[in-house]
Every structure is written in structure tokens, then in C-alpha cells.
Design an enzyme around this catalytic site. Structure first.
Site, PDB file in Angstrom:
ATOM      1  N   CYS A   2      -5.082  74.170 -72.329  1.00 50.57           N
ATOM      2  CA  CYS A   2      -5.602  73.800 -73.755  1.00 50.57           C
ATOM      3  C   CYS A   2      -5.735  74.867 -74.432  1.00 50.57           C
ATOM      4  CB  CYS A   2      -7.173  72.949 -73.551  1.00 50.57           C
ATOM      5  SG  CYS A   2      -7.073  71.378 -72.360  1.00 50.57           S
ATOM      6  N   ARG A  27      -0.125  76.315 -74.440  1.00 48.80           N
ATOM      7  CA  ARG A  27      -1.298  76.161 -73.617  1.00 48.80           C
ATOM      8  C   ARG A  27      -1.231  74.731 -73.000  1.00 48.80           C
ATOM      9  NH1 ARG A  27      -4.645  80.389 -73.506  1.00 48.80           N
ATOM     10  NH2 ARG A  27      -6.146  79.376 -72.646  1.00 48.80           N
ATOM     11  N   TRP A  74      -3.784  69.924 -72.220  1.00 47.08           N
ATOM     12  CA  TRP A  74      -3.429  69.846 -70.973  1.00 47.08           C
ATOM     13  C   TRP A  74      -4.417  69.198 -70.199  1.00 47.08           C
ATOM     14  CZ3 TRP A  74      -3.758  71.231 -65.998  1.00 47.08           C
ATOM     15  CH2 TRP A  74      -2.561  71.215 -65.248  1.00 47.08           C
ATOM     16  N   ASN A 100     -12.018  73.646 -73.679  1.00 43.71           N
ATOM     17  CA  ASN A 100     -10.882  74.107 -72.725  1.00 43.71           C
ATOM     18  C   ASN A 100     -11.755  74.653 -71.618  1.00 43.71           C
ATOM     19  OD1 ASN A 100      -9.195  77.290 -72.523  1.00 43.71           O
ATOM     20  ND2 ASN A 100      -8.721  75.545 -71.477  1.00 43.71           N
ATOM     21  N   GLY A 101     -11.335  73.986 -70.383  1.00 38.64           N
ATOM     22  CA  GLY A 101     -11.834  74.289 -68.884  1.00 38.64           C
ATOM     23  C   GLY A 101     -12.112  73.126 -68.433  1.00 38.64           C
ATOM     24  N   GLU A 486      12.944  82.986 -57.944  1.00 35.22           N
ATOM     25  CA  GLU A 486      12.483  83.058 -59.172  1.00 35.22           C
ATOM     26  C   GLU A 486      13.699  82.230 -60.094  1.00 35.22           C
ATOM     27  OE1 GLU A 486      10.125  83.563 -61.345  1.00 35.22           O
ATOM     28  OE2 GLU A 486      10.749  83.808 -63.264  1.00 35.22           O
ATOM     29  N   LYS A 490      12.951  78.999 -62.291  1.00 33.88           N
ATOM     30  CA  LYS A 490      13.254  78.698 -63.704  1.00 33.88           C
ATOM     31  C   LYS A 490      14.077  77.608 -63.832  1.00 33.88           C
ATOM     32  CE  LYS A 490      11.063  81.146 -65.281  1.00 33.88           C
ATOM     33  NZ  LYS A 490      10.304  82.059 -64.847  1.00 33.88           N
ATOM     34  N   GLU A 493      11.549  74.437 -63.703  1.00 35.88           N
ATOM     35  CA  GLU A 493      10.586  74.388 -64.763  1.00 35.88           C
ATOM     36  C   GLU A 493      11.387  73.813 -65.833  1.00 35.88           C
ATOM     37  OE1 GLU A 493       7.409  77.984 -64.818  1.00 35.88           O
ATOM     38  OE2 GLU A 493       9.548  78.449 -65.053  1.00 35.88           O
ATOM     39  N   HIS A 509      18.740  77.602 -40.806  1.00 35.20           N
ATOM     40  CA  HIS A 509      17.675  76.814 -40.090  1.00 35.20           C
ATOM     41  C   HIS A 509      17.327  75.810 -40.923  1.00 35.20           C
ATOM     42  CE1 HIS A 509      17.454  80.329 -37.354  1.00 35.20           C
ATOM     43  NE2 HIS A 509      17.511  81.049 -38.344  1.00 35.20           N
ATOM     44  N   LYS A 608       1.458  77.102 -70.143  1.00 36.07           N
ATOM     45  CA  LYS A 608       1.854  78.697 -69.916  1.00 36.07           C
ATOM     46  C   LYS A 608       0.717  79.667 -69.468  1.00 36.07           C
ATOM     47  CE  LYS A 608       4.394  82.603 -71.562  1.00 36.07           C
ATOM     48  NZ  LYS A 608       5.358  82.552 -70.378  1.00 36.07           N
TER      49      LYS A 608
HETATM   50  C1  G6P Z   1       2.147  79.201 -65.301  1.00 33.82           C
HETATM   51  C2  G6P Z   1       3.279  79.664 -66.205  1.00 33.82           C
HETATM   52  C3  G6P Z   1       4.053  80.609 -65.378  1.00 33.82           C
HETATM   53  C4  G6P Z   1       3.461  81.691 -64.915  1.00 33.82           C
HETATM   54  C5  G6P Z   1       2.108  81.327 -64.149  1.00 33.82           C
HETATM   55  C6  G6P Z   1       1.164  82.671 -63.744  1.00 33.82           C
HETATM   56  O1  G6P Z   1       2.358  78.267 -64.321  1.00 33.82           O
HETATM   57  O2  G6P Z   1       3.957  78.557 -66.567  1.00 33.82           O
HETATM   58  O3  G6P Z   1       5.251  81.229 -66.321  1.00 33.82           O
HETATM   59  O4  G6P Z   1       4.046  82.561 -64.040  1.00 33.82           O
HETATM   60  O5  G6P Z   1       1.359  80.358 -64.678  1.00 33.82           O
HETATM   61  O6  G6P Z   1       0.682  83.053 -65.088  1.00 33.82           O
HETATM   62  P1  G6P Z   1       0.216  84.476 -65.341  1.00 33.82           P
HETATM   63  O7  G6P Z   1      -0.110  84.180 -66.637  1.00 33.82           O
HETATM   64  O8  G6P Z   1      -1.031  84.713 -64.381  1.00 33.82           O
HETATM   65  O9  G6P Z   1       1.174  85.417 -65.046  1.00 33.82           O
END
Ligand code: G6P
Length: 613
Positions: A2, A27, A74, A100-101, A486, A490, A493, A509, A608
């Protein structure tokens, strides 16, 4: 998650708030809303969907007023509906709040308020808080700041809030615990933001609100800060380093593509003043001040979430191989609750792009309580994690806005590598020649990333072939195993294709059962001591008709002959390969998502900055 924004001053608040919401949309984007006061009319407009939907909704409405608050959500408690969107009114509709929280004890508080005759319009925890504020105001006959203070003494949870009152068009009350909150100080005006991005356009003077602090913003008066426990605080004004152009797309169709392409320049920024080829050395201020601690560390624990956790894995491989200190990598969300054994001579490294991830922050607090030395690797300057660690390093890649992390990842890996080299040097577990080689090879990385980016067109063409896929496997070994994780993250996501990263040898396995002529397999098969083994794993997939895309070192022939497609990356020493091999995977995920018409910068259900558990 948020985003919250606010404004009080002499200008029209609406355009400032809407622009601020757009900057904070990373956010969360389930719903958006705004509250404005104009001549004692408190107006709330809110809608399901994105900020653009709110703008549409507010057309033809009265949007006048020089004081207001706004929110992009969010969803946590309650579905993303209009009713659950913020701002929330109190029962009398005299008070409006954005939050937010999470208010963890909201159910108990709600029961108490229902007994007092309060009725609720939404399923949110936030509405409980605004009702509680009104209840305190009426029963104790106090002003708004005191009512907020009284209400917050009863709240368990995390919050950044901003509160408006109908009869008080010159006042915003804000407070914070756990969730981030920044106040911008202009000429006779104040700005509020979850981070500095909605503020930078107007002023570079900011205050980072501390935990359990309440800030009262009165029109044309100095702001006041006091704690929930009623202790007055002197505001500490800081200067922002960020620039406005960093927050714009700069001609790219998406922030994610811009951020992928920024990597050569941003990795140079990250290494500037740290990797010095003329002097053949590496310097990290956070390391110099604590070299004894690193030399004598019994163990290093790295804690992080998401992409930062993948960077942590690469850090583990590097530090164990070269510095010979045992390293454990922990998901922050598990670490904080699993009662880990932490020794006083442990070093805990917390990695976070945003510096606000709630689980990582809590992991830091836990490790601190148990006496460990805490080192942060973060990107956002002034955010909560760097403020609560003992020392650390910024990654210095500028704001990352695309929800899928790219440049922050390569910078985290670069910082971990620099740190690992320094620890190894300090412990004399590498030779001087090796040290000099690392310095030289690291300094060449930005240019080599530039070379990988030249493959963009080729990767965009390749992406067109694979939009059909509903599953995908990523394989790698050694330093490239976390890269496989990773790459898979990607893809899922942003394109919503299910993808799994696996250590190449583990494939037999289980995942090998999934291989058919439908299944794309992305193999990261650059030169390393396990190259031959990866080649054998690729053979096994080829024998089962999997469609193989391999990431290989320039000039490779063996794996080229086994693969349907290859993407070449320049040669470097194996431990630095992740900085190059991840780039084609970022581009591949990006182009597949674009081809599928997905919202690359704001993928569904994600945010994010994850400031809830
Ligand atoms: C969310 C974001 C990711 C990020 C993760 C950790 O899931 O979408 O891109 O890697 O949080 O965030 P941070 O700010 O702690 O790296």
C-alpha cells in the site's frame, strides 16, 4: 505494501496526490482513493482498480481543496472492492484515514466498538482504527492528535497512517510503526509519502518518521513530533539525493526494460570508489570499520526474501569458496519465527532492495536482540533496514520501480562479491594474485553486461516462440543454480507462466518426468568446472525431446550442438558469471510477458515493497 500520500499547503492538493499515487503504485494497485477537505467539506472518492481508474472516477467530481490524503492498496483484510478501498470514514464521517500495514488485534477492537454501537461498512482492519480514533475523541473529549495517540496505544500491529478531520481543514495527523513514512518539508507546505518518490518533485528536505512517532502537520506552523508514549522529539531534517529523472521511463516502454538496460551504468555506480583498478584494490566503508568482526566471525547468516534471497545464495557460494567462513541463507519469514541459534560472534547480513520488507526487518531485530553484528545491503537510502543495522553498504542503483527486480539483483550480487573478496583478503584465504584478478574482472563486468544487452533483439525474437508455454524449467549448477531460480521467478512473476528453477543434476530426481516436446528448458551452461556435467544433463533432456535454450559462454560449440537455441554471454571467471547469465533471463521473461500482453511493471497480485508479513 500500500502507498500513502498526503498534502497540506497553498496549492490544489488533487494533482499532487494523484501524481504521488502514480509514483507509489508499485506498492499495490488493487484499489485507490482520495480524501480532500474544502471549506469543511470532507470528500472521499475511491474505486477498485488502479490510480487511472480513480482519476476516471473523480472526473466531474469536486476535487478542490488544499489539504488531502490518498492511498493505493494491496489488499490484506477484505477483497479489493470499492468498499474496502481507503480512505475509510469514521461512523460520523467526520474523520477519514489512510493506512499501510496490518492492525493485528482488529477483531477484538472491532467487537468492543460494535458493543459501543459502531457499525462497519468494510471488512478492513483500517476502518476499525478510524472508528477507534473517533471513539477516543468523543469519550475523552480530546483533539485529533490526542485521539490518534490514545487509539494507537491500543493497537497491535504495523501502520503508517494519515488522518483528516472535517472541521479541521488545517491539520493532518500522521503516525508510523513498522511501515515506512516520510514527510517532505516545503515552503509553507508539507508532503507525506510512503517513500520519497512523491515528494522529490517539490522539495529535497525530508524527515523519516521513526517507529511509534506521531507527527502533527498544521498549515503554516512548524511540524510537531511526539511518541505514542508522549515524549516530544526534535525533527531531524535530511537532504534527498534522488533526482526526478530517475523516476521516469526515459523513452523505454516499461520501467523493467529501462532498469535492465541501466545495469552497465548502475553497476559502475555501485562499484565506483569501491573497485579501483589503478590501485588494484577494493574498498567498502562498512567493511573497513568492522574488519575484525568479519575476520573473527564464527558464521555468516544471510537473510532476505524473493530476488534478494537469490542474491544471498550467490553470496553464500562466493564467501564459502573464497573466505572459508560457513554461510547459511535464510528466508527472513522463516528465520524470524523458527527460534534460530544465533551466536554473538555471528554476522547477520540482511539484503533488501527496498529496505522495508517486514520479514527482513523483523529478522534483523531478532538477530540484534541475540547479540549478532548486523550488516545491511540495501538500495533505498534512509529506509528502515539500513537504519536498524549496525553497518552496511548501499547498492546505489537508484530507484527500482518495475515490480520485478533486475538491476537491484545484479548490484546485490556485486556488493556481496566485493564483500566476499575483502573478507577473503582479510583472512588471507586468497593469494594477492587472486585478489588482483578479482579486482580486474569485476571492473570489466559493467562493459560485459552491455555486451549481453546487445542480444536484446535476438531474445525478443526467441520470446515469440515460447509464449505458448504454460510450464518452463530453468537449470543451472554452482553459481548458476541461484540464477536458474531467479530466471524462473522473473518468468512467473511477470508472464504468469509456471516456472521452476532446479539444480541441473537434481533434474533426474523428479522434474525429468515433466520433459516432453512441449516443455521449454532453459539451461545455464557457461564455462565452469561442472560444464561437462551440465552438458550431460542437457543430453538427457534432448533425448526426451525437451526444447532447450542454453545460455553459454561466447564461442561454445558443444552445447550449441545440443540446444534448440543459444544465447551467448562473454567469458568471465565462473564466480562472476551470475552477473552476466542472469541478464538474458531478465530479457527473456520481459519479452515473453510483453508478447503475452501482460502488465510487466505491475504484475497481478504482487507489490514491490512487502511491508506486511
Ligand atoms: C517483493 C518484490 C521482489 C523482491 C522481494 C524482496 O516480492 O516483488 O522483487 O525481491 O519483495 O524485497 P526487498 O525489497 O526486501 O529486496
Amino acid at each position: 505494501m500500500c502507498g500513502i500520500v498526503g498534502y497540506i499547503g497553498n496549492r490544489e492538493a488533487y494533482p499532487i496526490l494523484i501524481k504521488g499515487l502514480h509514483r507509489l503504485e508499485y506498492r499495490g494497485y488493487d484499489s485507490a482513493g482520495i480524501a480532500l477537505i474544502d471549506q469543511e467539506h470532507l470528500k472521499v472518492y475511491k474505486t477498485k482498480g488502479k490510480v487511472a481508474d480513480l482519476e476516471q472516477f473523480a472526473q466531474q467530481k469536486d476535487i478542490s481543496g488544499s489539504i488531502g490524503i490518498a492511498h493505493t492498496r494491496w489488499a490484506t483484510h477484505g477483497e479489493p472492492t470499492q468498499n474496502n478501498a481507503h480512505p475509510h470514514y469514521s461512523q460520523s464521517e467526520d474523520i477519514a484515514i489512510i493506512h499501510n500495514g496490518i492492525i493485528e488485534n482488529y477483531a477484538t477492537l472491532k467487537d468492543g466498538l460494535i458493543k459501543e454501537g459502531y457499525r462497519f461498512q468494510s471488512d478492513t482492519d483500517t476502518e476499525v482504527l478510524v472508528q477507534l480514533i473517533e471513539f477516543m475523541k468523543i469519550t475523552h473529549n480530546v483533539d485529533l492528535p490526542t485521539a490518534v495517540q490514545l487509539a494507537l496505544t491500543q493497537v497491535v500491529g504495523a501502520y503508517a497512517i494519515a488522518v483528516l478531520e472535517r472541521n479541521n481543514p488545517d491539520l493532518i495527523v500522521t503516525a508510523r510503526k513498522g511501515s515506512p513514512l516520510v514527510i517532505g518539508i516545503g515552503e509553507d507546505e508539507y508532503f507525506i509519502g510512503s517513500d520519497a518518490t512523491p515528494i522529490i518533485e517539490y522539495t529535497n528536505k525530508v524527515i523519516y518518521v521513526g517507529d511509534e512517532e506521531i507527527v502533527t502537520l498544521m498549515r503554516n506552523e512548524p511540524l510537531k513530533i511526539k511518541t505514542i508514549g508522549n515524549i516530544e522529539k526534535t525533527p531531524e531534517i535530511q537532504k534527498l539525493e534522488m533526482t526526478l529523472s530517475q523516476l521516469e521511463k526515459g523513452g523505454y516502454p516499461h520501467f523493467m526494460l529501462k532498469e535492465i538496460f541501466e545495469q552497465p551504468a548502475k553497476l559502475s555506480d555501485c562499484m565506483r570508489g569501491r573497485v579501483n583498478v589503478e590501485l588494484d584494490n577494493i574498498t567498502l566503508a562498512g567493511f573497513i570499520d568492522n574488519r575484525d568482526k568479519f575476520r573473527n566471525a564464527r558464521r555468516i547468516i544471510i537473510t532476505a526474501c524473493g530476488t534478494s534471497w537469490h542474491a544471498a545464495q550467490i553470496g553464500m557460494y562466493f564467501i564459502e569458496e573464497f573466505a572459508r567462513i560457513p554461510v547459511e541463507v535464510e528466508y527472513s519469514s522463516e528465520f524470524r519465527y523458527r527460534k534460530p541459534v544465533i551466536y554473538k560472534d555471528d554476522i547477520v547480513i540482511a539484503i533488501s532492495q527496498s529496505g522495508e520488507t517486514a520479514d527482513t526487518l523483523a529478522a534483523v531485530e531478532l538477530a540484534k536482540q541475540q547479540g549478532a553484528f548486523i550488516f545491511g545491503i540495501c538500495n533505498v537510502v534512509g529506509s528502515s533496514i539500513p537504519r536498524s543495522t549496525h553497518s552496511g553498504c548501499y547498492t546505489h542503483v537508484g530507484p527500482e520501480i518495475g515490480v520485478a527486480s533486475t538491476k537491484a539483483f545484479t548490484a546485490q550480487v556485486s556488493v556481496l562479491t566485493m564483500l566476499g573478496i575483502l573478507i577473503a583478503k582479510e583472512k588471507e584465504s586468497i593469494t594477492d594474485e587472486e585478489y588482483v584478478r578479482f579486482v580486474k574482472e569485476l571492473s570489466l563486468i559493467p562493459e560485459k553486461v552491455g555486451k549481453v544487452l546487445e542480444k536484446n533483439e535476438q531474445i525478443a525474437e526467441l520470446a515469440k516462440i515460447f509464449t505458448y508455454a504454460s510450464n518452463c524449467i530453468y537449470l543451472g549448477r554452482g553459481y548458476n543454480f541461484p540464477v536458474a531460480l531467479e530466471g524462473a521467478l522473473k518468468l512467473k512473476e511477470i508472464s504468469y507462466i509456471h516456472a521452476e528453477g532446479y539444480p541441473a543434476a537434481e533434474m533426474k530426481h523428479g522434474p525429468i518426468a515433466l520433459i516432453s516436446n512441449e516443455m521449454p528448458v532453459i539451461a545455464i551452461a557457461t564455462q565452469s568446472e561442472t560444464y561437462e556435467k551440465v552438458a550431460s544433463n542437457i543430453q538427457e533432456i534432448k533425448a526426451r525431446k525437451g526444447r532447450i535454450i542454453s545460455i553459454v559462454t561466447e564461442g561454445d560449440q558443444t552445447i550449441k550442438n545440443l540446444s534448440s537455441h543459444i544465447i551467448e554471454v562473454p567469458e568471465t571467471i565462473p564466480c562472476l558469471t551470475p552477473l552476466l547469465s542472469v541478464v538474458p533471463l531478465q530479457l527473456l521473461a520481459y519479452h515473453i510477458a510483453v508478447e503475452k500482453g501482460c502488465d510487466v511493471d505491475q504484475p497481478r497480485n504482487l507489490a514491490k515493497s512487502v511491508t506486511v508479513e
